[in-house]
Design an enzyme around this catalytic site. Sequence first.
Site, PDB file in Angstrom:
ATOM      1  N   GLY A 119      -3.149   0.182   9.561  1.00 53.46           N
ATOM      2  CA  GLY A 119      -2.470  -0.813   8.891  1.00 53.46           C
ATOM      3  C   GLY A 119      -1.843  -2.007   9.393  1.00 53.46           C
TER       4      GLY A 119
ATOM      5  N   GLY B 198      -0.492  -4.804   8.022  1.00 51.20           N
ATOM      6  CA  GLY B 198       0.385  -5.208   7.181  1.00 51.20           C
ATOM      7  C   GLY B 198       1.702  -4.867   6.430  1.00 51.20           C
TER       8      GLY B 198
ATOM      9  N   ALA C  10       3.060  -3.486   4.275  1.00 50.51           N
ATOM     10  CA  ALA C  10       2.848  -2.242   4.599  1.00 50.51           C
ATOM     11  C   ALA C  10       3.151  -1.541   5.323  1.00 50.51           C
ATOM     12  CB  ALA C  10       2.201  -1.241   3.629  1.00 50.51           C
TER      13      ALA C  10
ATOM     14  N   ASN D  85      10.620  -7.207  -0.704  1.00 48.99           N
ATOM     15  CA  ASN D  85      10.217  -6.763  -2.009  1.00 48.99           C
ATOM     16  C   ASN D  85      11.672  -6.657  -2.671  1.00 48.99           C
ATOM     17  OD1 ASN D  85      11.650  -4.372  -1.209  1.00 48.99           O
ATOM     18  ND2 ASN D  85       9.965  -2.515  -2.440  1.00 48.99           N
TER      19      ASN D  85
ATOM     20  N   GLY E  84       1.371   8.344  -2.312  1.00 47.33           N
ATOM     21  CA  GLY E  84       2.601   7.667  -2.085  1.00 47.33           C
ATOM     22  C   GLY E  84       3.367   7.303  -3.471  1.00 47.33           C
TER      23      GLY E  84
ATOM     24  N   LYS F 108       5.617 -11.743  -0.959  1.00 45.52           N
ATOM     25  CA  LYS F 108       6.786 -10.108  -0.073  1.00 45.52           C
ATOM     26  C   LYS F 108       6.747 -11.377   1.294  1.00 45.52           C
ATOM     27  CE  LYS F 108       5.252  -6.170  -1.504  1.00 45.52           C
ATOM     28  NZ  LYS F 108       5.652  -4.569  -0.491  1.00 45.52           N
TER      29      LYS F 108
END
Length: 443
Positions: free
Chosen positions: A138, A140, A142, A89, A238, A68
């Site tokens: 998180g 990262g 996402a 993406n 999700g 990505k």
Amino acid sequence: MQSNPSSQVASAPYGLLGRTLGHSWSPQIHAALGSAPYDLREVEPAGLRAAVREDATWRGLNVTIPYKRDVIALADEVTPLVGRVGAANTLVRRPDGTILADNTDVTGFSWMLQRFCTRELEGDASQVLTGRQVLVLGSGGASRAVTCALEGVGACVSVISRKGPDTYADLAQRHRDALLVVNATPVGMYPACPASALPEATLAALPQLEGVLDVVYNPHRTGICLAAGHLGIPYESGLAMLVAQARFSSELFQGTALPDDAVTSIERDIMRQTTSVFLIGMPGSGKTGAGRRLARLLSRPFVDLDDAAVLEAGCDIPSYFERHGEAAFRDLETKVLATYAGQSGLVIACGGGVVERPENLDLLRQNGLVVMLDRALDELACDGRPVTAARGVDSIAASRMPLYRSWSDLVIRCTGSAEGDAEKIVRLLGAWPDDGPAHSICT
């Protein structure tokens, strides 16, 4: 719904680009959206440039881990969202041959967030979340997409990571005003499910928490969603984000707007196709016979957990009981259940004692709809069943029947034949509400 991607770059006009794509629902989603043929393109890092710049066959590509960030440098133009998130993406080849990089993860999560706020928090996302604390687990790619979407509706975002300035240690003490938690890590993703990025006790210690979201879509109910459910906190995993980001990608690919209801209808179809059916009930109630016939009617694989346990044990169940005892068998049963419960679209006949271990309920719930077969006690087949022989039918029924009923989404009164039971289940599944299991019904 397992996929088998080719190791070679294919020539379909649309596809998903990544390094390992052993399991993806994107081809089915894009077929329903109209951006098809759509294939899976596994590419090693050394071949990424050729796949993007030198392969002229594609018109639109979705991009997943680990590329990505890398594809940004291969595009001729990037959208402001890509600039803000630092990841793309979606790649679109425009009529003049130039490549545009966009990020529909942001818009996909925004779509899911808006629907969740409207349904569960009773307001527009910007009204509900402006000035309110949201925890994003998180740091990262996402996480950056989720954070971008949340900041767009005015939320105050705290990114929680293992090594950053805001860690998981004592999280509940620092963020007692958190209204929403979003898991943007891969923790709990199949096959490592139903693990959770946060323990249930931490969620319980957040007094203002009103919702939990997860970007992971497989399993349907991730570990953190199951934990939220135990506490009565609204949650969603999700799948909606996956379908929504595909919808926005497909609009870019095709150059046309697609209706909002495309997301909900595709989401519903995937849920119906991939939700496993678990049969529970008293020993000898006919779960195996009904399960085999149900699997044929639904064109699904069938698993008998007792048979799977025999294969794992290397001997029949009475012999295992005699050598190792019931507690050891329950450990084995849970291990075998965990192997199959994380998979999608199966029909699984459970052993009568599956309800003896409370932890088995979450294994059933993560991807499944639970159906109890309710047969009269004097009609049960009891031969060759060591627990029945030792404890007696009435004693087992007294302890297990309340559990069977409380664990079930459907309670089916047996018809007298395996075929009749299976056909009855199929009829009820066809009438199941679109929003999935919510409570038990008997018939």
